[in-house]
Scaffold this active site. Sequence first.
Site, PDB file in Angstrom:
ATOM      1  N   CYS A 191       0.822  -1.221   0.000  1.00  0.00           N
ATOM      2  CA  CYS A 191       0.000   0.000   0.000  1.00  0.00           C
ATOM      3  C   CYS A 191       0.851   1.264   0.000  1.00  0.00           C
ATOM      4  O   CYS A 191       1.928   1.297   0.593  1.00  0.00           O
ATOM      5  CB  CYS A 191      -0.868   0.058   1.255  1.00  0.00           C
ATOM      6  SG  CYS A 191      -1.941  -1.353   1.460  1.00  0.00           S
ATOM      7  N   LYS A 243       7.003  -3.995  -3.779  1.00  0.00           N
ATOM      8  CA  LYS A 243       8.427  -3.652  -3.679  1.00  0.00           C
ATOM      9  C   LYS A 243       8.877  -3.631  -2.231  1.00  0.00           C
ATOM     10  O   LYS A 243       9.974  -4.035  -1.893  1.00  0.00           O
ATOM     11  CB  LYS A 243       8.669  -2.282  -4.330  1.00  0.00           C
ATOM     12  CG  LYS A 243      10.125  -1.845  -4.329  1.00  0.00           C
ATOM     13  CD  LYS A 243      10.963  -2.774  -5.173  1.00  0.00           C
ATOM     14  CE  LYS A 243      12.447  -2.463  -5.097  1.00  0.00           C
ATOM     15  NZ  LYS A 243      13.254  -3.607  -5.563  1.00  0.00           N
ATOM     16  N   TRP A 256      -2.976  -2.640  -1.439  1.00  0.00           N
ATOM     17  CA  TRP A 256      -2.525  -3.998  -1.742  1.00  0.00           C
ATOM     18  C   TRP A 256      -3.270  -4.881  -0.744  1.00  0.00           C
ATOM     19  O   TRP A 256      -3.017  -4.825   0.455  1.00  0.00           O
ATOM     20  CB  TRP A 256      -1.011  -4.088  -1.548  1.00  0.00           C
ATOM     21  CG  TRP A 256      -0.372  -5.354  -1.975  1.00  0.00           C
ATOM     22  CD1 TRP A 256       0.030  -5.701  -3.238  1.00  0.00           C
ATOM     23  CD2 TRP A 256       0.011  -6.453  -1.134  1.00  0.00           C
ATOM     24  NE1 TRP A 256       0.627  -6.935  -3.233  1.00  0.00           N
ATOM     25  CE2 TRP A 256       0.620  -7.420  -1.967  1.00  0.00           C
ATOM     26  CE3 TRP A 256      -0.099  -6.714   0.238  1.00  0.00           C
ATOM     27  CZ2 TRP A 256       1.121  -8.634  -1.473  1.00  0.00           C
ATOM     28  CZ3 TRP A 256       0.394  -7.916   0.721  1.00  0.00           C
ATOM     29  CH2 TRP A 256       0.989  -8.860  -0.130  1.00  0.00           C
ATOM     30  N   LYS A 316      14.281 -14.829  -9.251  1.00  0.00           N
ATOM     31  CA  LYS A 316      14.049 -13.799 -10.280  1.00  0.00           C
ATOM     32  C   LYS A 316      13.084 -14.323 -11.332  1.00  0.00           C
ATOM     33  O   LYS A 316      12.159 -13.637 -11.734  1.00  0.00           O
ATOM     34  CB  LYS A 316      15.359 -13.375 -10.970  1.00  0.00           C
ATOM     35  CG  LYS A 316      16.296 -12.524 -10.186  1.00  0.00           C
ATOM     36  CD  LYS A 316      15.827 -11.127  -9.900  1.00  0.00           C
ATOM     37  CE  LYS A 316      15.032 -11.013  -8.634  1.00  0.00           C
ATOM     38  NZ  LYS A 316      15.657 -10.864  -7.389  1.00  0.00           N
ATOM     39  N   GLU A 367      18.826 -17.332  -6.154  1.00  0.00           N
ATOM     40  CA  GLU A 367      18.465 -15.994  -6.617  1.00  0.00           C
ATOM     41  C   GLU A 367      17.990 -16.025  -8.074  1.00  0.00           C
ATOM     42  O   GLU A 367      17.008 -15.361  -8.429  1.00  0.00           O
ATOM     43  CB  GLU A 367      19.665 -15.045  -6.428  1.00  0.00           C
ATOM     44  CG  GLU A 367      19.480 -13.632  -6.919  1.00  0.00           C
ATOM     45  CD  GLU A 367      18.318 -12.877  -6.274  1.00  0.00           C
ATOM     46  OE1 GLU A 367      17.701 -13.370  -5.324  1.00  0.00           O
ATOM     47  OE2 GLU A 367      18.005 -11.782  -6.769  1.00  0.00           O
ATOM     48  N   ASN A 416      -2.120   2.352   5.825  1.00  0.00           N
ATOM     49  CA  ASN A 416      -1.209   1.249   5.505  1.00  0.00           C
ATOM     50  C   ASN A 416      -0.968   0.467   6.786  1.00  0.00           C
ATOM     51  O   ASN A 416      -0.853   1.065   7.854  1.00  0.00           O
ATOM     52  CB  ASN A 416       0.160   1.781   5.045  1.00  0.00           C
ATOM     53  CG  ASN A 416       0.108   2.373   3.661  1.00  0.00           C
ATOM     54  OD1 ASN A 416      -0.917   2.323   3.002  1.00  0.00           O
ATOM     55  ND2 ASN A 416       1.220   2.944   3.228  1.00  0.00           N
ATOM     56  N   GLY A 417      -0.844  -0.844   6.677  1.00  0.00           N
ATOM     57  CA  GLY A 417      -0.566  -1.652   7.869  1.00  0.00           C
ATOM     58  C   GLY A 417      -1.715  -2.597   8.159  1.00  0.00           C
ATOM     59  O   GLY A 417      -2.615  -2.777   7.320  1.00  0.00           O
ATOM     60  N   ARG A 427       5.288   0.030  -6.042  1.00  0.00           N
ATOM     61  CA  ARG A 427       5.244  -0.713  -4.786  1.00  0.00           C
ATOM     62  C   ARG A 427       4.310  -1.914  -4.869  1.00  0.00           C
ATOM     63  O   ARG A 427       4.382  -2.815  -4.037  1.00  0.00           O
ATOM     64  CB  ARG A 427       4.750   0.209  -3.647  1.00  0.00           C
ATOM     65  CG  ARG A 427       5.699   1.340  -3.330  1.00  0.00           C
ATOM     66  CD  ARG A 427       5.015   2.394  -2.485  1.00  0.00           C
ATOM     67  NE  ARG A 427       4.704   1.918  -1.143  1.00  0.00           N
ATOM     68  CZ  ARG A 427       5.461   2.136  -0.077  1.00  0.00           C
ATOM     69  NH1 ARG A 427       6.571   2.822  -0.203  1.00  0.00           N
ATOM     70  NH2 ARG A 427       5.109   1.682   1.104  1.00  0.00           N
ATOM     71  N   GLU A 437       9.434 -14.724  -9.953  1.00  0.00           N
ATOM     72  CA  GLU A 437       8.788 -13.440  -9.644  1.00  0.00           C
ATOM     73  C   GLU A 437       8.209 -12.748 -10.872  1.00  0.00           C
ATOM     74  O   GLU A 437       7.112 -12.220 -10.824  1.00  0.00           O
ATOM     75  CB  GLU A 437       9.823 -12.465  -9.049  1.00  0.00           C
ATOM     76  CG  GLU A 437      10.120 -12.655  -7.600  1.00  0.00           C
ATOM     77  CD  GLU A 437      10.978 -11.509  -7.061  1.00  0.00           C
ATOM     78  OE1 GLU A 437      12.088 -11.315  -7.567  1.00  0.00           O
ATOM     79  OE2 GLU A 437      10.508 -10.813  -6.149  1.00  0.00           O
ATOM     80  N   HIS A 459      18.750 -36.267  -4.390  1.00  0.00           N
ATOM     81  CA  HIS A 459      17.950 -36.663  -3.216  1.00  0.00           C
ATOM     82  C   HIS A 459      16.475 -36.317  -3.399  1.00  0.00           C
ATOM     83  O   HIS A 459      15.732 -36.295  -2.418  1.00  0.00           O
ATOM     84  CB  HIS A 459      18.510 -36.006  -1.953  1.00  0.00           C
ATOM     85  CG  HIS A 459      19.914 -36.418  -1.668  1.00  0.00           C
ATOM     86  ND1 HIS A 459      20.253 -37.676  -1.217  1.00  0.00           N
ATOM     87  CD2 HIS A 459      21.087 -35.751  -1.819  1.00  0.00           C
ATOM     88  CE1 HIS A 459      21.563 -37.759  -1.085  1.00  0.00           C
ATOM     89  NE2 HIS A 459      22.091 -36.601  -1.447  1.00  0.00           N
TER      90      HIS A 459
HETATM   91  C1  AGP Z   1      13.298  -9.563  -4.590  1.00  0.00           C
HETATM   92  O1  AGP Z   1      13.320  -9.588  -5.962  1.00  0.00           O
HETATM   93  C2  AGP Z   1      12.036  -9.379  -3.947  1.00  0.00           C
HETATM   94  N1  AGP Z   1      11.016  -8.766  -4.617  1.00  0.00           N
HETATM   95  C3  AGP Z   1      11.901  -9.640  -2.477  1.00  0.00           C
HETATM   96  O2  AGP Z   1      12.248 -10.961  -2.260  1.00  0.00           O
HETATM   97  C4  AGP Z   1      12.739  -8.712  -1.542  1.00  0.00           C
HETATM   98  O3  AGP Z   1      14.083  -8.990  -1.699  1.00  0.00           O
HETATM   99  C5  AGP Z   1      12.282  -8.927  -0.094  1.00  0.00           C
HETATM  100  O4  AGP Z   1      10.936  -8.582   0.028  1.00  0.00           O
HETATM  101  C6  AGP Z   1      13.122  -8.142   0.885  1.00  0.00           C
HETATM  102  O5  AGP Z   1      13.032  -6.778   0.649  1.00  0.00           O
HETATM  103  P1  AGP Z   1      14.035  -5.760   1.317  1.00  0.00           P
HETATM  104  O6  AGP Z   1      15.400  -6.070   0.788  1.00  0.00           O
HETATM  105  O7  AGP Z   1      13.537  -4.423   0.891  1.00  0.00           O
HETATM  106  O8  AGP Z   1      13.968  -5.967   2.795  1.00  0.00           O
END
Ligand code: AGP
Length: 599
Positions: free
Chosen positions: A2, A594, A74, A476, A472, A100-101, A27, A479, A495
């Site tokens: 949000c 974000k 959101w 990527k 990672e 927000n929250g 965001r 996501e 395994h």
């Molecule tokens: C990464 O591509 C993400 N969208 C997500 O995993 C992110 O790294 C995670 O939410 C942590 O965010 P921060 O580094 O802002 O704490």
Amino acid sequence: MCGIIGYVGKRNTSKLLIDGLKKLEYRGYDSAGICILNNNNLTTIKRKGKIKDLEVVEGISKIKGNIGIAHTRWATHGEPSQINAHPHTDSKGEIALVHNGIIENYHSLKELLIQDGYIFTSETDSEILVHLIKKFYMDDLETAVKNALSYVEGTFGIAVLHKNENRIVVARRGSPLIIGIGENEMIFASDAIPIMDYTKRVIYLNDDEMAILSANDFKICKIDGEIVDSEIHEIKWSIDQIEKKGYKHFMLKEIFEQPEAMENVLRGRIKEGKIKLTIDFDVSKLERIVITACGTSWHSALLGKFFIEKHVNIPVEIDYASEYRYRQTIVKDNDLFVVISQSGETADTLAALRKAKADGAKSIGLINVVGSTIAREVDSGIYLHAGPEIGVASTKAFLCQVTALILLGLYIKQEKGEKLDQEILKELFNVPEKIKKCLNLSKEISEIAKNYTHSRNFLYLGRNNNFPVALEGALKLKEISYIHAEGYPAAEMKHGPIALIDEEMPVVFIATNSAILDKVISNMEETRARKGVLITITDNGNEAINRLSDKIISVPRTHEDLSPLINVIPLQLLAYHIADLKDLNVDRPRNLAKSVTVE
Ligand code: AGP
């Protein structure tokens, strides 16, 4: 997650708020709304969907008024819908609020309010706040907000308007709010980006603080009433840092910014063979390091563990922040607690930090966003200097986190009185050039990507310090392309995951030079024997690698312990090109945010 923006001043407020909401789009959100006060009348318009759906609502640009609040939602409580979107208003339309929250005790508060005759229209937890404020309102919004918040459990960043008051009351607990101080105008938001067009002078509201904002004046106080003398900070970023600069997506721009980002994180921190960091306490006697983070930042933490345990010989434990905060944890005298976060606002990471600090831990933060909550709460910190990262999928922040962890590890080694490996220090400065060479592979990688846009699954395999790189790479891809992908230590495949391998399964191997490259090649043989399709990242023209791979992405060689900094680049590009070829919203993938400011 949000987003909030609000304004009081002389400008065309509806346009300003819509423009601001667009800047908050990155965001992640599913609905949006605005409320403007004019002549003792609140006009609220909200819509499910994108800001452009709100922008085209008839008459929205013509709403008069110089004071207003707006929100991107959101969904947490209740589906994405027009009714659940913010601002929420009381049934007479006298008070409007954005939030927000998460309000944790909203069930019990809602029951009490319903008994008192308040009528709820949405499924959200946020709506209770507007009715609660209404309940306490007796001609003074500030007092009503204070009273209402004293009953609330949970997290909030709120902004509230009353039809009879030419001011906005905002308050925060656990959800960021930044107040921009302009010339006869105030603009506030949940992050700095929409504020920067108007002013660079800001106040970061702390938890349990509130602000009362009118065009020419502001007051900051604690929710319990005590006046706070807040410091005004200067935002150092410039607007052009958050423009796409001709790139199709922010993510691609940010991938290409990595050589410079890495130079920035190194700048001034290695001099005459020594590491220069400003850490405010002695780290020479450390016996253990605990690192917590989430998502991509957790992957960099895992890389930090590999590097620090090898070079500094101190045990490093890493933990998901969301787990750390709720499990029995131990903090000892000579422990160091490290948090890693691009945004500096991730709710789980912040909670883990607060828990460790309450248990007596000394803390260091590796944070990108200057002035963010975590950056302000750690005992000491290393800013990442990656610049604004807008794409939801983190790229350049990851690279800077890993670099900063290497610096931190070497700094601790130096403070322990041990000699630093000068070869590594020297090679760190060569890495940005080598990253540039990887970026030149973008076209080639986009050709490779064409073969996999219809794949439903991917495996990413690497060993030792390239296992976190595999994690990672897989994150990527899932996501932004919505292709299911898993990262594994290559030898762990036999395994279980090996059962998945057939001619439909692309398997990305990270097979760069290392003491155990032969072992990785054996894992490639096992995959090939099951007809898996191999895409290999390598710096080695080895005959076996050439024979086993369907596609090869050749990267420059670096020091084995720095190879993740290079190897992650083609994986970012592969994910990017697959998602782009699928015509997906690369910068704002579905369901993601974000900055994850709720737990
Ligand atoms: C990464 O591509 C993400 N969208 C997500 O995993 C992110 O790294 C995670 O939410 C942590 O965010 P921060 O580094 O802002 O704490």
